[in-house]
Enzyme design. Structure first.
Site, PDB file in Angstrom:
ATOM      1  N   ARG A 224      99.215  42.891   4.348  1.00 47.39           N
ATOM      2  CA  ARG A 224      99.191  43.910   5.382  1.00 47.39           C
ATOM      3  C   ARG A 224      98.774  45.240   4.776  1.00 47.39           C
ATOM      4  O   ARG A 224      99.201  45.596   3.671  1.00 47.39           O
ATOM      5  CB  ARG A 224     100.574  44.065   6.036  1.00 47.39           C
ATOM      6  CG  ARG A 224     100.973  42.904   6.946  1.00 47.39           C
ATOM      7  CD  ARG A 224     100.121  42.880   8.207  1.00 47.39           C
ATOM      8  NE  ARG A 224     100.572  41.871   9.165  1.00 47.39           N
ATOM      9  CZ  ARG A 224     100.097  40.633   9.230  1.00 47.39           C
ATOM     10  NH1 ARG A 224      99.153  40.242   8.381  1.00 47.39           N
ATOM     11  NH2 ARG A 224     100.536  39.794  10.147  1.00 47.39           N
ATOM     12  N   HIS A 272      89.824  41.494   7.849  1.00 50.86           N
ATOM     13  CA  HIS A 272      91.088  40.844   8.230  1.00 50.86           C
ATOM     14  C   HIS A 272      90.853  39.404   8.685  1.00 50.86           C
ATOM     15  O   HIS A 272      91.187  39.010   9.805  1.00 50.86           O
ATOM     16  CB  HIS A 272      91.803  41.636   9.317  1.00 50.86           C
ATOM     17  CG  HIS A 272      93.277  41.344   9.383  1.00 50.86           C
ATOM     18  ND1 HIS A 272      94.207  42.273   9.776  1.00 50.86           N
ATOM     19  CD2 HIS A 272      93.984  40.223   9.094  1.00 50.86           C
ATOM     20  CE1 HIS A 272      95.423  41.739   9.732  1.00 50.86           C
ATOM     21  NE2 HIS A 272      95.309  40.484   9.319  1.00 50.86           N
TER      22      HIS A 272
END
Length: 309
Positions: A224, A272
């Site tokens: 993250r 991502h």
């Protein structure tokens, strides 16, 4: 059995519906916002649903987070008082292992140097370093982090893992003693972040962490973005304290066009996609959790968002 409502802005609802019905033919799958009578809804499978999403479903029995990370649920004040679980999908694990293995091997085999040499049209030889001499640290040994560490060890790397609680992983030297934190960081060639995002890990990888690394250590973030202090990472990359970085996640996504990372030759960017949930394999997890809850038991991989895990 009741109905399941599916919500995601990123996943194919038809693929999920087909996969779920293959496991539970009697399941009534509805795609938000076409939920029909909300009193029929017993289950929700969702990724980042909007505020107030759960309010209409008075007979809800189970919420399944459409992914492994639960940070999208932490801090919400509208979660129902029902079991909540995450997915542990073999396909997702395999994708994460492949991404991190690629990133680590790219540095271990000096591929950025060869990429630069090709642009210069230069035959540039670098003698390979045996993999067992390359020290890779994996920060965070949860379901994905443990799989990543194990996969790197199987490739032959000298793998060390750090977690807040003791872990045993074949082929991996694991550390959880806080007094060994600085030693863990200072004895690496490549650091891989696999820490989940919680209140305690936000900004965890900061200037002090980068300063503790051996100068030139490479950094990989596939977890993250908010776990990393981005200005501190930029400064470390500019000074050479961090030699290079492979980044799949960022504090703000999509990464803005004027962000410094775009201009840095020693930063490799992906949007991502290190790992995604694979419906054909993950649906089996969802179906089993539904069966367990219907039988009065707990679902697979139950989580507690208010606690951050």
């Amino acid at each position: 059995m009741g109905a399941l409502v599916f919500y995601s802005e990123f996943d194919d609802p038809t693929e999920w519906s087909d996969a779920l019905k293959a496991c539970l033919p009697e399941l009534d799958v509805r795609v938000y916002p076409d939920v029909g009578n909300p009193d029929d809804v017993r289950y929700v499978l969702a990724w980042k649903p909007p505020a107030g999403f759960f309010a209409p479903f008075k007979n809800l029995q189970l919420v399944v987070n459409l992914g492994a990370g639960v940070d999208s649920l932490t801090g919400r004040d509208d979660l129902p008082e029902v079991p909540i679980c995450r997915l542990s999908d073999p396909g997702m694990v395999a994708l994460m292992r492949s991404y991190v293995t690629f990133a680590v091997i790219r540095y271990a085999r000096d591929m950025p140097d060869f990429e630069a040499a090709k642009r210069r049209k230069e035959w540039h030889y670098i003698h390979p370093t045996p993999l067992d001499r390359i020290r890779v640290g994996v920060l965070g040994l949860g379901a994905l982090g443990s799989a990543v560490a194990r996969g790197l060890a199987e490739q032959g790397f000298d793998v060390r893992g750090w977690d807040l609680s003791p872990k045993v992983i074949e082929g991996v030297t694991t550390v959880s003693d806080p007094t060994q934190w600085a030693g863990f960081l200072g004895d690496l060639d490549i650091l891989v972040n696999m820490m989940p995002l919680t209140a305690g890990t936000r900004g965890l990888i900061n200037a002090e962490v980068f300063a503790a690394l051996t100068p030139g250590t490479k950094f990989v973030n596939a977890s993250r973005g908010d776990v990393v202090d981005e200005p501190a990472l930029i400064a470390a990359l500019q000074s050479g304290q961090v030699g290079a970085a492979t980044l799949d996640v960022f504090i703000k996504e999509p990464l803005e066009p004027n962000h410094p990372f775009w201009q840095m030759e020693n930063v490799y960017i992906t949007p991502h996609l290190a790992s995604i949930t694979v419906p054909t394999s993950a649906a089996k997890d969802v179906a089993e959790s539904i069966r367990r809850v219907n039988g009065g038991g707990a679902p697979l991989h139950q989580i507690y968002p208010k606690a951050g895990f």
